[in-house]
Design a protein around this motif. Sequence first.
Motif, PDB file in Angstrom:
ATOM      1  N   THR A  79       0.195  11.778 -16.274  1.00 11.34           N
ATOM      2  CA  THR A  79      -0.857  11.207 -17.123  1.00 11.34           C
ATOM      3  C   THR A  79      -2.136  12.019 -17.097  1.00 11.34           C
ATOM      4  O   THR A  79      -3.029  11.789 -17.894  1.00 11.34           O
ATOM      5  N   GLY A  80      -2.235  12.953 -16.150  1.00 12.34           N
ATOM      6  CA  GLY A  80      -3.456  13.745 -16.038  1.00 12.34           C
ATOM      7  C   GLY A  80      -4.577  12.985 -15.367  1.00 12.34           C
ATOM      8  O   GLY A  80      -5.740  13.340 -15.511  1.00 12.34           O
ATOM      9  N   THR A  81      -4.248  11.919 -14.634  1.00  9.27           N
ATOM     10  CA  THR A  81      -5.274  11.159 -13.924  1.00  9.27           C
ATOM     11  C   THR A  81      -5.138  11.400 -12.432  1.00  9.27           C
ATOM     12  O   THR A  81      -4.150  11.959 -11.962  1.00  9.27           O
ATOM     13  N   GLU A  82      -6.101  10.959 -11.713  1.00 11.86           N
ATOM     14  CA  GLU A  82      -6.076  11.048 -10.259  1.00 11.86           C
ATOM     15  C   GLU A  82      -5.246   9.886  -9.718  1.00 11.86           C
ATOM     16  O   GLU A  82      -5.375   8.753 -10.197  1.00 11.86           O
ATOM     17  N   PRO A  83      -4.408  10.128  -8.709  1.00 11.38           N
ATOM     18  CA  PRO A  83      -3.628   9.027  -8.132  1.00 11.38           C
ATOM     19  C   PRO A  83      -4.509   7.878  -7.636  1.00 11.38           C
ATOM     20  O   PRO A  83      -4.155   6.712  -7.806  1.00 11.38           O
ATOM     21  N   ALA A  84      -5.667   8.209  -7.070  1.00 11.23           N
ATOM     22  CA  ALA A  84      -6.559   7.162  -6.565  1.00 11.23           C
ATOM     23  C   ALA A  84      -7.069   6.272  -7.696  1.00 11.23           C
ATOM     24  O   ALA A  84      -7.232   5.059  -7.516  1.00 11.23           O
ATOM     25  N   ASP A  85      -7.319   6.855  -8.873  1.00 13.15           N
ATOM     26  CA  ASP A  85      -7.766   6.053 -10.010  1.00 13.15           C
ATOM     27  C   ASP A  85      -6.663   5.109 -10.472  1.00 13.15           C
ATOM     28  O   ASP A  85      -6.916   3.951 -10.804  1.00 13.15           O
ATOM     29  N   LEU A  86      -5.448   5.623 -10.475  1.00 13.15           N
ATOM     30  CA  LEU A  86      -4.311   4.792 -10.859  1.00 13.15           C
ATOM     31  C   LEU A  86      -4.098   3.663  -9.850  1.00 13.15           C
ATOM     32  O   LEU A  86      -3.878   2.511 -10.231  1.00 13.15           O
ATOM     33  N   GLU A  87      -4.212   3.985  -8.565  1.00 20.93           N
ATOM     34  CA  GLU A  87      -4.088   2.957  -7.524  1.00 20.93           C
ATOM     35  C   GLU A  87      -5.144   1.880  -7.710  1.00 20.93           C
ATOM     36  O   GLU A  87      -4.847   0.685  -7.633  1.00 20.93           O
ATOM     37  N   ARG A 101       0.807  -1.223   0.000  1.00 23.00           N
ATOM     38  CA  ARG A 101       0.000   0.000   0.000  1.00 23.00           C
ATOM     39  C   ARG A 101       0.845   1.279   0.000  1.00 23.00           C
ATOM     40  O   ARG A 101       0.624   2.148  -0.853  1.00 23.00           O
ATOM     41  N   PRO A 102       1.828   1.450   0.908  1.00 20.12           N
ATOM     42  CA  PRO A 102       2.603   2.707   0.883  1.00 20.12           C
ATOM     43  C   PRO A 102       3.388   2.893  -0.422  1.00 20.12           C
ATOM     44  O   PRO A 102       3.459   4.002  -0.948  1.00 20.12           O
ATOM     45  N   LEU A 103       3.938   1.821  -0.943  1.00 22.35           N
ATOM     46  CA  LEU A 103       4.686   1.906  -2.192  1.00 22.35           C
ATOM     47  C   LEU A 103       3.759   2.279  -3.342  1.00 22.35           C
ATOM     48  O   LEU A 103       4.088   3.139  -4.169  1.00 22.35           O
ATOM     49  N   LEU A 104       2.584   1.659  -3.396  1.00 17.47           N
ATOM     50  CA  LEU A 104       1.635   1.963  -4.461  1.00 17.47           C
ATOM     51  C   LEU A 104       1.175   3.413  -4.371  1.00 17.47           C
ATOM     52  O   LEU A 104       1.091   4.105  -5.383  1.00 17.47           O
ATOM     53  N   THR A 105       0.900   3.887  -3.175  1.00 18.00           N
ATOM     54  CA  THR A 105       0.474   5.274  -3.005  1.00 18.00           C
ATOM     55  C   THR A 105       1.540   6.232  -3.529  1.00 18.00           C
ATOM     56  O   THR A 105       1.247   7.179  -4.255  1.00 18.00           O
ATOM     57  N   ALA A 106       2.791   5.971  -3.177  1.00 20.14           N
ATOM     58  CA  ALA A 106       3.893   6.826  -3.621  1.00 20.14           C
ATOM     59  C   ALA A 106       4.081   6.750  -5.135  1.00 20.14           C
ATOM     60  O   ALA A 106       4.225   7.783  -5.800  1.00 20.14           O
ATOM     61  N   GLU A 107       4.082   5.554  -5.678  1.00 19.59           N
ATOM     62  CA  GLU A 107       4.288   5.387  -7.122  1.00 19.59           C
ATOM     63  C   GLU A 107       3.139   6.011  -7.919  1.00 19.59           C
ATOM     64  O   GLU A 107       3.371   6.683  -8.923  1.00 19.59           O
ATOM     65  N   ALA A 108       1.912   5.788  -7.468  1.00 16.55           N
ATOM     66  CA  ALA A 108       0.754   6.346  -8.179  1.00 16.55           C
ATOM     67  C   ALA A 108       0.768   7.868  -8.121  1.00 16.55           C
ATOM     68  O   ALA A 108       0.458   8.535  -9.116  1.00 16.55           O
ATOM     69  N   SER A 109       1.125   8.423  -6.979  1.00 18.18           N
ATOM     70  CA  SER A 109       1.201   9.888  -6.862  1.00 18.18           C
ATOM     71  C   SER A 109       2.255  10.448  -7.798  1.00 18.18           C
ATOM     72  O   SER A 109       2.058  11.493  -8.411  1.00 18.18           O
ATOM     73  N   ALA A 110       3.373   9.764  -7.921  1.00 19.30           N
ATOM     74  CA  ALA A 110       4.451  10.233  -8.785  1.00 19.30           C
ATOM     75  C   ALA A 110       4.073  10.143 -10.264  1.00 19.30           C
ATOM     76  O   ALA A 110       4.427  11.016 -11.048  1.00 19.30           O
ATOM     77  N   GLU A 111       3.370   9.112 -10.654  1.00 20.92           N
ATOM     78  CA  GLU A 111       3.040   8.889 -12.062  1.00 20.92           C
ATOM     79  C   GLU A 111       1.771   9.614 -12.508  1.00 20.92           C
ATOM     80  O   GLU A 111       1.640   9.971 -13.670  1.00 20.92           O
ATOM     81  N   ALA A 112       0.820   9.814 -11.612  1.00 21.03           N
ATOM     82  CA  ALA A 112      -0.496  10.335 -11.986  1.00 21.03           C
ATOM     83  C   ALA A 112      -0.415  11.722 -12.596  1.00 21.03           C
ATOM     84  O   ALA A 112      -1.143  12.029 -13.550  1.00 21.03           O
ATOM     85  N   HIS A 113       0.442  12.566 -12.074  1.00 19.63           N
ATOM     86  CA  HIS A 113       0.507  13.938 -12.575  1.00 19.63           C
ATOM     87  C   HIS A 113       0.846  13.966 -14.063  1.00 19.63           C
ATOM     88  O   HIS A 113       0.264  14.724 -14.824  1.00 19.63           O
TER      89      HIS A 113
END
Length: 168
Positions: free
Chosen positions: A24-32, A10-22
Motif C-alpha cells: 500500500t506504500g504506507t508505514e506498518p505502524a500507521d496501518l497498525e 499484538r504479534p499477529l497485527l504486527t506481522a499482518e501490518a508488515s506484510a500488507e503495508a509494503h
Amino acid sequence: MTHDLVTTLRPLLTAEASAEAHATGTEPADLEQAVWLRLLEHLETQGPPLDPPGWLRRAVRSESRRSRRTTRLERPYDTEPAADDDRTPEQLTLAAARRRALHDAVRRLPGRCPSLMAALLSPRDLTYREIAGELGISQGSLGPERSRCLGCLRRLLTPEVATRRGRG
C-alpha cells in the motif's frame, strides 16, 4: 479483558501490518494504529469480536485497501496550498517576508532542529522514513523531536509575530 485481547493480538497485527503495508506504500505502524482504532471502535459498539484473529486479518486488509485508495487519490500540491496566482505585489512581498522569517528562525534553532525542520519544509515532500534516513536517526524519534523543535520554533517566532501587529 481488553488488555488480554491487545496482548494476544499484538504479534499477529504486527506481522499482518508488515506484510500488507509494503503493497500500500504506507508505514506498518500507521496501518497498525488504524486497526487498533478500528478495534477500539468495535469493542465500544459491538463488544469483542467472536473470532479475534480472523477479525484482525480482515481489518488489516480492509485498512490496507482504504489506504491504497486514499494514496491513489491524493496528489501533492504543485504550489503552496494556499497559492493564489491573482495576489497583489504587496501580498507576494508579505508572503516572501514570512517565508524568510520562518527560514531565519529555523536556522537559529538548537541541535538537530535546523536540519529536521529543513527536511520537513522541503518541497520534495519527504516521508518520515526518508527524513530519518537523511538525518541518520530512528524513525520513531522523529515525531517527538519534531514536536520539541516546533515548540522551540514557536518560542522564537512569538516575539517576531507579536511585534508586527499594528497598535491602536
